[in-house]
Scaffold this motif. Sequence first.
Motif, PDB file in Angstrom:
ATOM      1  N   LEU A 232      11.604  10.071   3.217  1.00  0.00           N
ATOM      2  CA  LEU A 232      11.717   9.661   1.820  1.00  0.00           C
ATOM      3  C   LEU A 232      13.146   9.853   1.374  1.00  0.00           C
ATOM      4  N   ILE A 233      13.750   8.789   0.852  1.00  0.00           N
ATOM      5  CA  ILE A 233      15.133   8.819   0.391  1.00  0.00           C
ATOM      6  C   ILE A 233      15.137   8.475  -1.098  1.00  0.00           C
ATOM      7  N   LEU A 234      15.564   9.434  -1.896  1.00  0.00           N
ATOM      8  CA  LEU A 234      15.594   9.258  -3.344  1.00  0.00           C
ATOM      9  C   LEU A 234      16.995   8.936  -3.804  1.00  0.00           C
ATOM     10  N   LYS A 235      17.123   7.961  -4.668  1.00  0.00           N
ATOM     11  CA  LYS A 235      18.428   7.549  -5.205  1.00  0.00           C
ATOM     12  C   LYS A 235      18.403   7.641  -6.710  1.00  0.00           C
TER      13      LYS A 235
ATOM     14  N   GLY B 149      10.018   3.034   8.585  1.00  0.00           N
ATOM     15  CA  GLY B 149       9.474   4.353   8.303  1.00  0.00           C
ATOM     16  C   GLY B 149      10.163   5.098   7.182  1.00  0.00           C
ATOM     17  N   LYS B 150      11.155   4.473   6.568  1.00  0.00           N
ATOM     18  CA  LYS B 150      11.896   5.115   5.481  1.00  0.00           C
ATOM     19  C   LYS B 150      11.541   4.448   4.153  1.00  0.00           C
ATOM     20  N   LEU B 151      11.125   5.264   3.206  1.00  0.00           N
ATOM     21  CA  LEU B 151      10.820   4.786   1.857  1.00  0.00           C
ATOM     22  C   LEU B 151      11.983   5.159   0.950  1.00  0.00           C
ATOM     23  N   TYR B 152      12.682   4.144   0.447  1.00  0.00           N
ATOM     24  CA  TYR B 152      13.814   4.327  -0.461  1.00  0.00           C
ATOM     25  C   TYR B 152      13.292   4.116  -1.883  1.00  0.00           C
ATOM     26  N   VAL B 153      13.547   5.086  -2.745  1.00  0.00           N
ATOM     27  CA  VAL B 153      13.077   4.999  -4.123  1.00  0.00           C
ATOM     28  C   VAL B 153      14.252   5.257  -5.052  1.00  0.00           C
ATOM     29  N   THR B 154      14.494   4.326  -5.975  1.00  0.00           N
ATOM     30  CA  THR B 154      15.523   4.488  -6.994  1.00  0.00           C
ATOM     31  C   THR B 154      14.835   4.899  -8.286  1.00  0.00           C
TER      32      THR B 154
ATOM     33  N   ARG C  67       0.832  -1.203   0.000  1.00  0.00           N
ATOM     34  CA  ARG C  67       0.000   0.000   0.000  1.00  0.00           C
ATOM     35  C   ARG C  67       0.871   1.259   0.000  1.00  0.00           C
ATOM     36  N   VAL C  68       2.024   1.216   0.700  1.00  0.00           N
ATOM     37  CA  VAL C  68       2.966   2.346   0.681  1.00  0.00           C
ATOM     38  C   VAL C  68       3.483   2.542  -0.742  1.00  0.00           C
ATOM     39  N   PHE C  69       3.831   1.452  -1.412  1.00  0.00           N
ATOM     40  CA  PHE C  69       4.317   1.540  -2.792  1.00  0.00           C
ATOM     41  C   PHE C  69       3.227   2.086  -3.715  1.00  0.00           C
ATOM     42  N   ALA C  70       1.991   1.641  -3.516  1.00  0.00           N
ATOM     43  CA  ALA C  70       0.874   2.142  -4.327  1.00  0.00           C
ATOM     44  C   ALA C  70       0.655   3.630  -4.073  1.00  0.00           C
ATOM     45  N   ALA C  71       0.832   4.051  -2.828  1.00  0.00           N
ATOM     46  CA  ALA C  71       0.694   5.480  -2.500  1.00  0.00           C
ATOM     47  C   ALA C  71       1.767   6.288  -3.210  1.00  0.00           C
ATOM     48  N   TRP C  72       2.996   5.772  -3.241  1.00  0.00           N
ATOM     49  CA  TRP C  72       4.077   6.460  -3.968  1.00  0.00           C
ATOM     50  C   TRP C  72       3.703   6.625  -5.433  1.00  0.00           C
ATOM     51  N   ASP C  73       3.239   5.544  -6.052  1.00  0.00           N
ATOM     52  CA  ASP C  73       2.877   5.594  -7.470  1.00  0.00           C
ATOM     53  C   ASP C  73       1.758   6.601  -7.722  1.00  0.00           C
ATOM     54  N   ALA C  74       0.783   6.638  -6.829  1.00  0.00           N
ATOM     55  CA  ALA C  74      -0.371   7.520  -7.021  1.00  0.00           C
ATOM     56  C   ALA C  74      -0.035   8.985  -6.781  1.00  0.00           C
ATOM     57  N   VAL C  75       0.833   9.247  -5.818  1.00  0.00           N
ATOM     58  CA  VAL C  75       1.083  10.622  -5.378  1.00  0.00           C
ATOM     59  C   VAL C  75       2.240  11.282  -6.111  1.00  0.00           C
ATOM     60  N   SER C  76       3.285  10.533  -6.388  1.00  0.00           N
ATOM     61  CA  SER C  76       4.521  11.138  -6.901  1.00  0.00           C
ATOM     62  C   SER C  76       4.436  11.574  -8.355  1.00  0.00           C
ATOM     63  N   GLY C  77       3.696  10.851  -9.153  1.00  0.00           N
ATOM     64  CA  GLY C  77       3.685  11.118 -10.582  1.00  0.00           C
ATOM     65  C   GLY C  77       4.940  10.610 -11.267  1.00  0.00           C
ATOM     66  N   ALA C  78       5.767   9.875 -10.538  1.00  0.00           N
ATOM     67  CA  ALA C  78       7.037   9.397 -11.083  1.00  0.00           C
ATOM     68  C   ALA C  78       7.087   7.880 -11.177  1.00  0.00           C
ATOM     69  N   SER C  79       5.946   7.248 -11.223  1.00  0.00           N
ATOM     70  CA  SER C  79       5.953   5.780 -11.270  1.00  0.00           C
ATOM     71  C   SER C  79       6.622   5.252 -12.534  1.00  0.00           C
ATOM     72  N   ALA C  80       6.543   5.997 -13.635  1.00  0.00           N
ATOM     73  CA  ALA C  80       7.184   5.568 -14.882  1.00  0.00           C
ATOM     74  C   ALA C  80       8.710   5.603 -14.778  1.00  0.00           C
ATOM     75  N   PHE C  81       9.240   6.418 -13.855  1.00  0.00           N
ATOM     76  CA  PHE C  81      10.682   6.561 -13.682  1.00  0.00           C
ATOM     77  C   PHE C  81      11.207   5.765 -12.489  1.00  0.00           C
ATOM     78  N   THR C  82      10.316   5.078 -11.789  1.00  0.00           N
ATOM     79  CA  THR C  82      10.697   4.341 -10.590  1.00  0.00           C
ATOM     80  C   THR C  82      11.241   2.963 -10.963  1.00  0.00           C
ATOM     81  N   LEU C  83      12.482   2.714 -10.567  1.00  0.00           N
ATOM     82  CA  LEU C  83      13.108   1.416 -10.833  1.00  0.00           C
ATOM     83  C   LEU C  83      12.884   0.446  -9.672  1.00  0.00           C
ATOM     84  N   ARG C  84      13.175   0.916  -8.458  1.00  0.00           N
ATOM     85  CA  ARG C  84      13.053   0.056  -7.276  1.00  0.00           C
ATOM     86  C   ARG C  84      12.484   0.867  -6.121  1.00  0.00           C
TER      87      ARG C  84
END
Length: 114
Positions: free
Chosen positions: A111-114, A62-67, A39-56
């Motif tokens: 939120l930690i972006l890589k 409590g920390k969401l790491y997104v590559t 559900r956290v991953f689905a929230a990222w996809d819905a909110v960020s607008g960057a799901s097409a650029f999300t690799l991992r």
Amino acid sequence: MASGKVIRGSSRKEAQSVGDVMKVFLRQMKLGSGLNTRRVFAAWDAVSGASAFTLRRFYRDGKLYVTLSSSMVRNQLEFQKTALVAAINAFLENDGLFMKDDGRVGFVKELILK
């Protein structure tokens, strides 16, 4: 002959909603943390607008790491991290499948972006 009424025992249980039964089932089977992570991953996809650029995506403590595949998108999102965390948590607050009282996987703190 009796009055014709059928007397039932007091062992009848109250009716429960399917959602309540599912939450009990998920807790008993220890599936709540995995569902919350999804559900956290689905929230990222819905909110960020960057799901097409999300690799991992990875979530722990409590920390969401997104590559991300694009450094330009990552730089744009860096400036919005506080707002993204708030939007993700608002999304999760309104999500009927998200178990708010799960001690292992809860709301996003960082939120930690890589």
